[in-house]
Design an enzyme around this catalytic site. Structure first.
Site, PDB file in Angstrom:
ATOM      1  N   GLY A  75       0.809  -1.212   0.000  1.00  0.00           N
ATOM      2  CA  GLY A  75       0.000   0.000   0.000  1.00  0.00           C
ATOM      3  C   GLY A  75       0.838   1.256   0.000  1.00  0.00           C
ATOM      4  O   GLY A  75       0.314   2.362   0.136  1.00  0.00           O
ATOM      5  N   HIS A 117      -5.199  15.269   3.150  1.00  0.00           N
ATOM      6  CA  HIS A 117      -4.600  14.258   4.016  1.00  0.00           C
ATOM      7  C   HIS A 117      -3.884  14.918   5.192  1.00  0.00           C
ATOM      8  O   HIS A 117      -3.636  16.125   5.197  1.00  0.00           O
ATOM      9  CB  HIS A 117      -3.600  13.398   3.245  1.00  0.00           C
ATOM     10  CG  HIS A 117      -4.226  12.328   2.415  1.00  0.00           C
ATOM     11  ND1 HIS A 117      -4.647  12.538   1.120  1.00  0.00           N
ATOM     12  CD2 HIS A 117      -4.525  11.037   2.710  1.00  0.00           C
ATOM     13  CE1 HIS A 117      -5.161  11.418   0.639  1.00  0.00           C
ATOM     14  NE2 HIS A 117      -5.112  10.495   1.582  1.00  0.00           N
ATOM     15  N   LYS A 142       1.741  12.911   5.647  1.00  0.00           N
ATOM     16  CA  LYS A 142       1.779  12.193   4.375  1.00  0.00           C
ATOM     17  C   LYS A 142       2.908  12.744   3.508  1.00  0.00           C
ATOM     18  O   LYS A 142       3.024  13.948   3.309  1.00  0.00           O
ATOM     19  CB  LYS A 142       0.441  12.303   3.643  1.00  0.00           C
ATOM     20  CG  LYS A 142       0.390  11.468   2.366  1.00  0.00           C
ATOM     21  CD  LYS A 142      -1.019  11.302   1.849  1.00  0.00           C
ATOM     22  CE  LYS A 142      -1.039  10.478   0.566  1.00  0.00           C
ATOM     23  NZ  LYS A 142      -0.481   9.126   0.758  1.00  0.00           N
ATOM     24  N   GLY A 153      -1.623   8.916  -3.931  1.00  0.00           N
ATOM     25  CA  GLY A 153      -1.765   7.849  -4.908  1.00  0.00           C
ATOM     26  C   GLY A 153      -3.213   7.609  -5.269  1.00  0.00           C
ATOM     27  O   GLY A 153      -3.540   7.278  -6.421  1.00  0.00           O
TER      28      GLY A 153
END
Length: 234
Positions: free
Chosen positions: A71, A131, A135, A141
């Site tokens: 991920g 976010h 991050k 993404g």
């Protein structure tokens, strides 16, 4: 099932808790302070590390014949290299910008909306992602996946973080304290707007989806996506 965690930050700890709750055993918690000792004992690995560590983590899994779910984003310029290695070593691999079950359903809605909106050129599309401030990559993404979904189903040709030219999708990336992830896709015209939005309330959804993907991948060879895991192929 025995799971190796590659990356043991906030996401890794949530994945650990959910995996144990689902009856799995954690045999490795890899961070920058330890080795891959224990990886060979794993039935599957889950990589939620950082862009600079992801390729090494995934490569080690293939060399150790451990299927891996990744991920981590921000390393995909080396994606073709990783896929070639996976095929060479007959490995198992799932990479996703977002393992949340809700987000993957959102991807499907986004693709369908782009397809039916394509003939209506009075609408322009734009995206916003928000976010947490920790991050590392921007845009996310997930936002890039959403933009690519629109590009594949419309006349748009690329995305940008700058002022868009014709046939470009602008992605605005915002960083706000303690926001797990919010993605909005908006179609604007002079007379109205159409908006779809996904809001994550916490990291649980991302972690659960990653564990479900790992459960599905264990024992398999090949390169797969969350469409395969969720049986979303149409």
């Amino acid at each position: 099932m025995k799971i190796a965690l590659l990356g043991y930050g906030k996401m890794g700890k949530v994945i650990e808790r959910i995996a144990i709750k689902r009856g799995h055993e954690i045999v490795l918690k890899k961070d920058e302070n330890n080795t891959y000792d224990g990886l060979s004992n794993a039935d599957v690995a889950i990589d939620f590390s950082v862009p600079t560590a992801a390729v090494e983590n995934i490569s080690n899994c293939f060399h150790t014949h451990v299927p891996v779910v990744s991920g981590t984003t921000g390393w995909l310029e080396r994606y073709d290299e990783i896929i070639a290695l996976c095929n060479e070593k007959k490995g198992g691999f799932i990479s996703s910008s977002n393992f949340s079950l809700g987000v993957n359903l959102f991807f499907e809605v986004n693709d369908y909306l782009a397809k039916i909106m394509a003939p209506y050129t009075s609408y322009s599309v734009a995206m916003e992602e928000i976010h947490h401030t920790q991050k590392l990559d921007a845009p996310s993404g997930t936002a890039i996946s959403l933009a690519n979904g629109v590009i594949e189903n419309s006349n748009y040709t690329k995305w940008t973080i700058d002022k868009p030219a014709a046939n470009e999708i602008q992605i605005e990336a915002l960083r706000v304290e303690d926001v797990p992830g919010t993605h909005t896709v908006t179609y604007n015209s002079n007379v109205d707007s159409i908006e779809i939005k996904h809001t994550a309330h916490n990291r649980e959804g991302f972690a659960l989806g990653a564990v479900i993907a790992a459960e599905w991948l264990a024992g398999k060879q090949g390169v797969f996506t969350m469409k395969d895991v969720l049986n979303l192929e149409r």
